[in-house]
Design a protein around this motif. Structure first.
Motif, short mmCIF file in Angstrom:
data_model
loop_
_atom_site.label_atom_id
_atom_site.label_comp_id
_atom_site.label_asym_id
_atom_site.label_seq_id
_atom_site.Cartn_x
_atom_site.Cartn_y
_atom_site.Cartn_z
N ASP A 76 0.90 -1.01 -0.03
CA ASP A 76 0.07 0.08 -0.05
C ASP A 76 0.99 1.08 -0.04
OD1 ASP A 76 -2.49 -1.26 -0.07
OD2 ASP A 76 -2.46 -1.41 2.28
N ILE A 77 0.43 2.38 -0.95
CA ILE A 77 1.20 3.52 -1.04
C ILE A 77 0.48 4.58 -0.81
CG2 ILE A 77 2.80 4.67 -2.49
CD1 ILE A 77 3.70 2.20 -3.76
N ALA A 78 0.88 5.52 0.06
CA ALA A 78 0.12 6.75 0.06
C ALA A 78 1.20 7.96 -0.73
CB ALA A 78 0.31 7.35 1.52
N LEU A 79 0.45 8.66 -1.52
CA LEU A 79 0.92 9.62 -2.45
C LEU A 79 0.93 11.16 -1.56
CD1 LEU A 79 2.72 10.56 -4.84
CD2 LEU A 79 0.48 10.56 -6.03
N HIS A 80 2.06 11.77 -1.08
CA HIS A 80 1.80 12.76 -0.28
C HIS A 80 2.56 13.90 -0.76
CE1 HIS A 80 2.05 15.00 3.64
NE2 HIS A 80 3.00 14.91 3.37
#
Length: 309
Positions: A76-80
């Protein structure tokens, strides 16, 4: 897996006493090295984009590279957005598909910081996006951020409570002694854990963020200098200090300088040792490998975040 917000990541991190690594990205090799490392140790991940990275690589390229990373991995990746300096920039990133944005109003007076942060929060939450804000000023230089030591201020714990209550932010970056760039301390490294603990006690179960938290790994500084660089006296945050911070509600630790040093050191070494080579795949490949191994070390040994999915 998927592009996600940081909400569930931070909940598990807080309960587990570890931190999620938030790594700044600028090109394909950096993204691949970071994501490959996270996949190997089965860790969630935050990929963050600064204003400088958006200017360099262009937003569309970075977004598609992150989308490719999701397809190519099972994390899972969050793009911030890192250090967004206006409502307009935060809005643009939200509209572009970012799952998390930071509004950095630390240069504003307190009431103005609250006003703009609240505006960002209202727009972001309406679009299913989470918001990080900053209270206090970190010294140092990184991309668009440039704060002198004289202008740096530590976060006031009581003010932090008021700020979170009035803005509705999802996480808060605080100033307890870290700083941006490769020169974080003059003399003995020191973090204000008493201040951190007080903020954590006043804001139970609330995610705290540390910026300027690269350890400035000596082996990469030495490698850069050995192969033609000039980075004397660089000093970062010792790893044991970061591990301790993760026990006090710090759920997100930002890492940028260490990525730059690993990439640059590996490339310098390769080019000096292979002067006839001019294939960018060769030297950039060495940089990507260095980033992968360094990030694995960070996730497992510093952040304590492996095998948590």
């Amino acid at each position: 897996m998927a592009l996600v917000t940081t909400t569930e990541m931070f909940k598990k991190a807080y309960e587990g006493g570890y931190a999620i690594g938030a790594f700044n990205v600028n090109n394909m090799e950096i993204i691949q090295g970071i994501v490959d490392a996270a996949r190997e140790v089965n860790s969630p991940l935050i990929l963050q984009v600064s204003a400088g990275a958006r200017k360099y690589a262009k937003p569309a390229y970075l977004k598609k590279l992150v989308e490719a990373a999701i397809i190519d991995s099972d994390v899972d990746i969050a793009l911030h957005l890192d250090h967004g300096d206006s409502f307009e920039l935060c809005k643009q990133c939200i509209d572009d598909g970012f799952t998390s944005v930071m509004f950095d109003g630390s240069a504003l007076d307190y009431e103005e910081n609250i006003k703009v942060t609240k505006q960002v929060v209202e727009y972001a939450h309406a679009h299913g996006v989470v918001v990080e804000a900053e209270l206090g000023k970190l010294a140092g230089v990184e991309d668009e951020v440039n704060v002198s030591a004289e202008d740096a201020t530590y976060t006031d714990p009581d003010q932090a409570v008021d700020f979170v209550k009035r803005t509705g932010v999802d996480s808060l970056a605080i100033a307890i002694g870290t700083s941006h760039g490769a020169y974080k301390f003059q003399g003995e490294p020191k973090l204000d854990y008493e201040r951190l603990e007080k903020i954590t006690n006043l804001l139970p179960n609330f995610p705290i963020v540390l910026h300027g938290a690269s350890t400035v790994i000596p082996e990469f500084v030495e490698m850069c200098n050995k192969y033609g660089g000039d980075i004397p006296g660089a000093q970062g945050v010792p790893e044991d200090m970061l591990r301790r911070a993760a026990k006090f509600g710090v759920c997100k630790i930002n890492i940028d300088t260490d990525l730059r040093l690993a990439l640059t050191g590996a490339i310098r070494k390769y080019l000096v040792e292979n002067p006839s080579q001019f294939d960018p795949r060769k030297y950039l490949g060495e940089g990507r490998t260095a980033i992968r191994e360094m990030v694995k070390h960070k996730i497992v040994d510093v952040l304590g975040c492996d095998n948590t999915l």
